[in-house]
Structures are given as structure tokens and as C-alpha cells.
Design a protein around this motif. Sequence first.
Motif, PDB file in Angstrom:
ATOM      1  N   ARG A  83      -3.972   9.293  -4.809  1.00 51.17           N
ATOM      2  CA  ARG A  83      -4.262   8.621  -3.540  1.00 51.17           C
ATOM      3  C   ARG A  83      -2.963   8.392  -2.786  1.00 51.17           C
ATOM      4  O   ARG A  83      -1.963   7.949  -3.359  1.00 51.17           O
ATOM      5  CB  ARG A  83      -4.960   7.279  -3.752  1.00 51.17           C
ATOM      6  CG  ARG A  83      -5.235   6.538  -2.420  1.00 51.17           C
ATOM      7  CD  ARG A  83      -5.870   5.173  -2.612  1.00 51.17           C
ATOM      8  NE  ARG A  83      -7.216   5.289  -3.131  1.00 51.17           N
ATOM      9  CZ  ARG A  83      -7.624   4.757  -4.279  1.00 51.17           C
ATOM     10  NH1 ARG A  83      -6.763   4.090  -5.029  1.00 51.17           N
ATOM     11  NH2 ARG A  83      -8.860   4.898  -4.683  1.00 51.17           N
ATOM     12  N   MET A  85      -1.312   6.686   0.878  1.00 51.02           N
ATOM     13  CA  MET A  85      -1.481   5.893   2.090  1.00 51.02           C
ATOM     14  C   MET A  85      -0.908   6.693   3.254  1.00 51.02           C
ATOM     15  O   MET A  85       0.273   7.045   3.254  1.00 51.02           O
ATOM     16  CB  MET A  85      -0.769   4.551   1.956  1.00 51.02           C
ATOM     17  CG  MET A  85      -1.154   3.752   0.711  1.00 51.02           C
ATOM     18  SD  MET A  85      -2.928   3.438   0.592  1.00 51.02           S
ATOM     19  CE  MET A  85      -3.159   2.343   2.001  1.00 51.02           C
ATOM     20  N   SER A 171      -5.924   5.937   4.271  1.00 45.42           N
ATOM     21  CA  SER A 171      -5.556   6.679   3.066  1.00 45.42           C
ATOM     22  C   SER A 171      -6.508   7.844   2.848  1.00 45.42           C
ATOM     23  O   SER A 171      -7.564   7.933   3.480  1.00 45.42           O
ATOM     24  CB  SER A 171      -5.588   5.756   1.842  1.00 45.42           C
ATOM     25  OG  SER A 171      -6.919   5.343   1.570  1.00 45.42           O
TER      26      SER A 171
END
Length: 371
Positions: A83, A85, A171
Motif C-alpha cells: 500500500r 500513500m 492511497s
Amino acid sequence: MKRYISTLIRIAAALVAVSGLCHAEASGRAVARRMTEAPVVDGVLTEWNTFPQVEMTEPAVPDLKVERSVLGWTDDALHVAFRVMDKAVVNNEKFDRLDNGDCFEIRIVSPVGNRNTFLRVLVAPSSAEGHSACVVKRRTINPKKTETLLATTEPSTLEGFEWALSRAERSWSVELSIPFSMLEVKPEKGLSFPFVMVVWDRDRDDIDEWAAGGGWHKRSESSNQKARPSQWPTFTLADENVFETVKISSGVRIGHHRPCNLFIPSEDVAFKFTLKSFPEGSGTVEAVIKDGFGVERKRSTMDVVVEPKMSDEFTLELGRLDRGYYELSLSADIKGVDGRNAIGAGSASFGVIEQTDISSEAFLKEDRRFG
């Protein structure tokens, strides 16, 4: 009024004496944790919260921060979750140039055979096709030759290979399942794979940020992606008892030595310190002392035990040092009773010098020096 040089030195030492968190550097070796069952590949990473992180670099780019980068494995496949941002999602590229915009990439070398090939998987949150996209390539190192196995915005057609990408307001997340058959290997605990993870970042589509100069720094990587595959660090297939290492902010607190962290040459250097917010368990604290030129002068390790609601201070004995200015770094690594590791660090400055009452006029006349 008569001024004393010892007072000046103490004030200077007080200004530079500090303690706080030191950022833990990547160890260069990552782990993939054994999973009891394969995850659902949907881009939702809730089942990955306790997995050990793959350390990524932190570039000075405002709109780029890796929040999660983890690996797992089952009997059939390697599983990847990532993941980042990123508020400005920009990628209008075709499949063959997918890494010229926002894009996640992982490269993996098979640990068996002559290691002359590696698998390259790229996943982007958008593309010239108007949707998120995935490309899978197999590349030989010598001679350089690339075979495209998959290039799609649809679900995978490769047997055993799955990919998914989900986007939120600030994100985007990637999830992959890569069958070990694509790496031509039978998995077993302890097997290590050379690899690189990279996330590429682009924030504008009105100019070519790469061609405009300075764009290549806009990436986060697990190691130098420009290095040869023979120089890549590895990840290792580990068991299910490997957990994410907890980083304790300001966990090592070094006490101040009076006066103002100053010692005399005939005195043993010693500091008291406490470990805050660490779990119950045992481990080590490593001390590293460097002089004012950054040269390491001493290194030592002590064993520590952290008990519930412990409030006692530890004492670090460092022996005698020559006159000079020094930086002390403490790094704690504690294994909790539940098997999870916690790390933290702290630092302080100190000096070793004779302490005597002498006027500033006499000090300058005798051409004295600190250090």
C-alpha cells in the motif's frame, strides 16, 4: 565579572546533549511468513496487519509514502501486499511503459538453476487503457531478452497467478499471488530469493517529469533497483511465528550525567537509561560511540530483561575515554514472551575534558583546546 571557561564548556555541552529516536535501517534481508491458507486477492489488506515489513527507502518526495510492504507464502504461491500513500495518481502509459508513471513493481530471481532469469511483475493504478493494469514479464540477464507473459486490465489468465488493485482517496493498494511454478521452484522453509521492490511516482501529466530532470528520485525501493540481480538482497521463506517488528518511538531514554554530560579523563564514562513501552521479554542493548569526526571509538553490547511494570534504570558502563567530544547511540532489540520483536533507539552527546576553574583570558593565553 570574571568568566570561567569551565562554565562555558558546560553550557555548550548542555546545548548539544540530546536523546531521542534513531531511525532503524533496513537489515538488507526480508522474510515471507508462512500462511495457513492463501489470502483472498482483492486489494484489501486487512489480513496482513501483523506481517513483517519489507523495509523501503523514504525519498524526500511529498506525495509518496509506503504504508505497507509485506510477503507471505503457501505451498503453491508467493503472496505480496503493498500500500502506498499517493494523492495524485498519474499513469497514462501503455503496457510496455507502465513504469513511467505511478506503478508498483517486484522483480524476483529463482533461487535454483543458473539464476540467469528473473520474473518482473508491474501493477499500476491507471493506464492508457483507462483502468488499472498488470504486466508480467520473464527476462533473461545474459543475453538480455524479455518475454511478456501477461499484459491486461482484466483478471489474470495465467494459471495460479492473481492480481488486484484497490484505490482510496489518498492511497492505492496492490495484492498478488505468484505461483512458485512461475519461479520453477518447490518452496520450503529457509529458501531465499533475490528480489527488488519498487514503487514509481509521478504527479503531473502536463510534462514528462522523467525527461524534465530530477524525476528518477521519485521512487521508493527495497534496495538499489539499478544494481545487478547478483547484488540484490534476498527474502527468505519463514514459518508462521515470524511477526512484524514493532518500532518503539523514543523507546530508549538516556539519562543526563551531571554536570551537563561532561566527564574527566580519569573517570569511567557511564550512563543510566530506561526502556519505555517495550514488551515483557529479553534481548540486548548495543552501544556505539563515535568521536567528533564520526570515527567509531567503542562498541559494546549488554543483555537486558524487561519485566512487567518495570521502573528500574539500567546502567551502561563504557570505561575511560580520551579527551574529546563524543556521540553515543543506543539500540535496543527485545524479543517479547509472545515471540514478537520490538526495537528502539536513543542518542546523546557528551564530552571528556579536565574541569578546572580558569579565566577566559588565561585560557586564550595558554592556547588551550577542547578535545
